[in-house]
Design a protein around this motif. Structure first.
Motif, PDB file in Angstrom:
ATOM      1  N   ALA A   1      37.403  46.485  39.702  1.00  0.00           N
ATOM      2  CA  ALA A   1      38.057  46.247  40.987  1.00  0.00           C
ATOM      3  C   ALA A   1      39.193  47.250  41.154  1.00  0.00           C
ATOM      4  CB  ALA A   1      38.600  44.827  41.064  1.00  0.00           C
ATOM      5  N   PRO A   2      39.492  47.667  42.392  1.00  0.00           N
ATOM      6  CA  PRO A   2      40.555  48.647  42.595  1.00  0.00           C
ATOM      7  C   PRO A   2      41.934  48.105  42.308  1.00  0.00           C
ATOM      8  CG  PRO A   2      39.714  47.856  44.701  1.00  0.00           C
ATOM      9  CD  PRO A   2      38.789  47.334  43.647  1.00  0.00           C
ATOM     10  N   ASP A   3      42.103  46.799  42.377  1.00  0.00           N
ATOM     11  CA  ASP A   3      43.391  46.196  42.065  1.00  0.00           C
ATOM     12  C   ASP A   3      43.168  44.748  41.644  1.00  0.00           C
ATOM     13  OD1 ASP A   3      46.130  45.998  41.682  1.00  0.00           O
ATOM     14  OD2 ASP A   3      46.637  46.859  43.625  1.00  0.00           O
TER      15      ASP A   3
ATOM     16  N   ARG B   1      49.452  45.112  35.691  1.00  0.00           N
ATOM     17  CA  ARG B   1      49.303  46.342  36.474  1.00  0.00           C
ATOM     18  C   ARG B   1      50.348  47.320  35.956  1.00  0.00           C
ATOM     19  NH1 ARG B   1      51.071  45.485  41.358  1.00  0.00           N
ATOM     20  NH2 ARG B   1      49.712  46.888  42.553  1.00  0.00           N
TER      21      ARG B   1
ATOM     22  N   ASP C   1      41.309  49.437  31.156  1.00  0.00           N
ATOM     23  CA  ASP C   1      41.368  49.779  32.580  1.00  0.00           C
ATOM     24  C   ASP C   1      40.410  48.886  33.371  1.00  0.00           C
ATOM     25  OD1 ASP C   1      41.636  50.993  35.025  1.00  0.00           O
ATOM     26  OD2 ASP C   1      40.714  52.889  34.429  1.00  0.00           O
ATOM     27  N   LEU C   2      40.924  48.199  34.376  1.00  0.00           N
ATOM     28  CA  LEU C   2      40.101  47.295  35.188  1.00  0.00           C
ATOM     29  C   LEU C   2      39.529  47.962  36.434  1.00  0.00           C
ATOM     30  CD1 LEU C   2      41.706  43.714  35.390  1.00  0.00           C
ATOM     31  CD2 LEU C   2      39.291  44.257  35.013  1.00  0.00           C
ATOM     32  N   THR C   3      39.905  49.206  36.691  1.00  0.00           N
ATOM     33  CA  THR C   3      39.453  49.812  37.948  1.00  0.00           C
ATOM     34  C   THR C   3      37.933  49.960  38.067  1.00  0.00           C
ATOM     35  OG1 THR C   3      39.939  52.021  37.041  1.00  0.00           O
ATOM     36  CG2 THR C   3      41.621  50.987  38.422  1.00  0.00           C
ATOM     37  N   PRO C   4      37.152  50.052  36.946  1.00  0.00           N
ATOM     38  CA  PRO C   4      35.700  50.036  37.134  1.00  0.00           C
ATOM     39  C   PRO C   4      35.178  48.713  37.698  1.00  0.00           C
ATOM     40  CG  PRO C   4      36.248  50.989  34.995  1.00  0.00           C
ATOM     41  CD  PRO C   4      37.506  50.399  35.547  1.00  0.00           C
TER      42      PRO C   4
ATOM     43  N   GLN D   1      51.756  52.684  42.967  1.00  0.00           N
ATOM     44  CA  GLN D   1      50.577  53.367  42.433  1.00  0.00           C
ATOM     45  C   GLN D   1      50.022  52.642  41.199  1.00  0.00           C
ATOM     46  OE1 GLN D   1      51.230  57.664  41.957  1.00  0.00           O
ATOM     47  NE2 GLN D   1      52.981  57.513  43.361  1.00  0.00           N
ATOM     48  N   GLU D   2      50.319  51.379  41.069  1.00  0.00           N
ATOM     49  CA  GLU D   2      49.902  50.627  39.883  1.00  0.00           C
ATOM     50  C   GLU D   2      48.376  50.492  39.814  1.00  0.00           C
ATOM     51  OE1 GLU D   2      53.978  48.883  41.104  1.00  0.00           O
ATOM     52  OE2 GLU D   2      52.134  49.494  42.123  1.00  0.00           O
ATOM     53  N   ARG D   3      47.883  50.466  38.577  1.00  0.00           N
ATOM     54  CA  ARG D   3      46.467  50.266  38.314  1.00  0.00           C
ATOM     55  C   ARG D   3      46.285  48.990  37.498  1.00  0.00           C
ATOM     56  NH1 ARG D   3      43.216  54.973  38.497  1.00  0.00           N
ATOM     57  NH2 ARG D   3      42.032  54.292  36.666  1.00  0.00           N
ATOM     58  N   PRO D   4      45.224  48.232  37.752  1.00  0.00           N
ATOM     59  CA  PRO D   4      45.036  46.968  37.037  1.00  0.00           C
ATOM     60  C   PRO D   4      44.525  47.194  35.614  1.00  0.00           C
ATOM     61  CG  PRO D   4      43.180  47.357  38.493  1.00  0.00           C
ATOM     62  CD  PRO D   4      44.160  48.471  38.754  1.00  0.00           C
TER      63      PRO D   4
END
Length: 278
Positions: free
Chosen positions: A30-32, A5, A25-28, A11-14
């Motif tokens: 899962a959100p975390d 993350r 970017d894993l946000t597509p 405000q971390e993103r996975p």
């Protein structure tokens, strides 16, 4: 795969890295990041369709929600020897609260009134599926999702000289830098063949191997499952090799401005600067 993350605290993103070594970017998906994602394959995540992250910002803790952190004391024979302790016949177990966790390069705070803040490089085991009353150590590694680095920072006076349990010297804020990433268990076929190293202000202080654990990872997961339910997202800190300040005949403990760096083979590197808590 490696899961991490990144971003500012809170405000971390996975992100994820597969065979090509690129962070995506894993946000597509899962959100975390959660323990369920650690069990999915590159094909299941459709990794190549995820957008590439051109610049990775600060690494945060690779899990946003840790259930419990189970720690093992005196789990390397050389560490037991340097502290004058008898190697245990069964694992020594204590806990750290999840709110001690910070990112791998975040500041570590020296507690008020501390005179003996110490370092400990440790292999962290991340549980992926529930482990409850396992029959034998042979069943254990199937429940592990992956591995990471923990710095089990400790205040030795609080831990050993102030009475009661070790928890007082283990649960000060920022006392568990974690990460930078979790490497999935399929990429660590033998967790008992990993080198661990730690430097203080550029001087090598710890240089060990997980081969020297008294109780290996499989034994620990099995053993703990006999006393508690290990759930997805729980973390086990598996102990530290020799080289801590406590084990020195003329110990020099951490002070504000000191810099600690640590690494484990294949699991990345941490760097922390120490400052006084206000």
């Amino acid at each position: 795969m490696r899961f991490a993350r990144h971003g500012a605290p809170g405000q971390e993103r996975p992100i994820v890295s597969g065979a090509d070594g690129l962070w995506r970017d894993l946000t597509p998906v899962a959100p975390d990041l959660g323990p369920d994602l650690l069990l999915r394959t590159e094909a299941e995540l459709d990794l190549l369709r995820l957008p590439v992250v051109e610049q990775v910002e600060r690494f945060g803790p690779p899990l946003p929600r840790i259930g419990k952190i189970v720690c093992i004391g005196l789990n390397y024979s050389d560490h037991a020897r340097e502290t004058g302790a008898t190697p245990p016949e069964e694992p020594i177990v204590f806990f750290k609260a999840p709110d001690t966790v910070v990112g791998p390069e975040d500041e570590v705070l020296i507690p008020r009134d501390s005179v003996k803040t110490d370092w400990e490089v440790e292999l962290a085991v991340v549980i992926g599926t529930e482990a409850r009353y396992l029959d034998s150590p042979a069943d254990a590694l199937a429940h592990v999702a992956g591995y990471a680095i923990s710095n089990d920072v400790s205040e030795r006076e609080f831990q050993l000289e102030r009475g009661g349990q070790w928890d007082k010297g283990k649960n000060c804020e920022t006392f568990n830098p974690f990460g930078p990433w979790i490497r999935t268990a399929d990429e660590v076929p033998d967790p008992q063949r990993l080198g661990l190293r730690l430097w203080v202000n550029g001087e090598l202080r710890q240089d060990g191997s997980t081969a020297d654990m008294i109780f290996g990872v499989a034994h620990l997961v099995w053993y703990l499952s006999r006393f508690m339910v290990l759930r997805p997202g729980d973390v086990i800190n598996t102990g530290t090799p020799a080289g801590v300040a406590l084990g020195s005949p003329d110990p020099v403990f951490l002070r504000a401005g000191d810099r600690v760096e640590l690494e484990i083979d294949g699991l990345g590197r941490q760097r922390q600067t120490l400052r006084d808590a206000h």
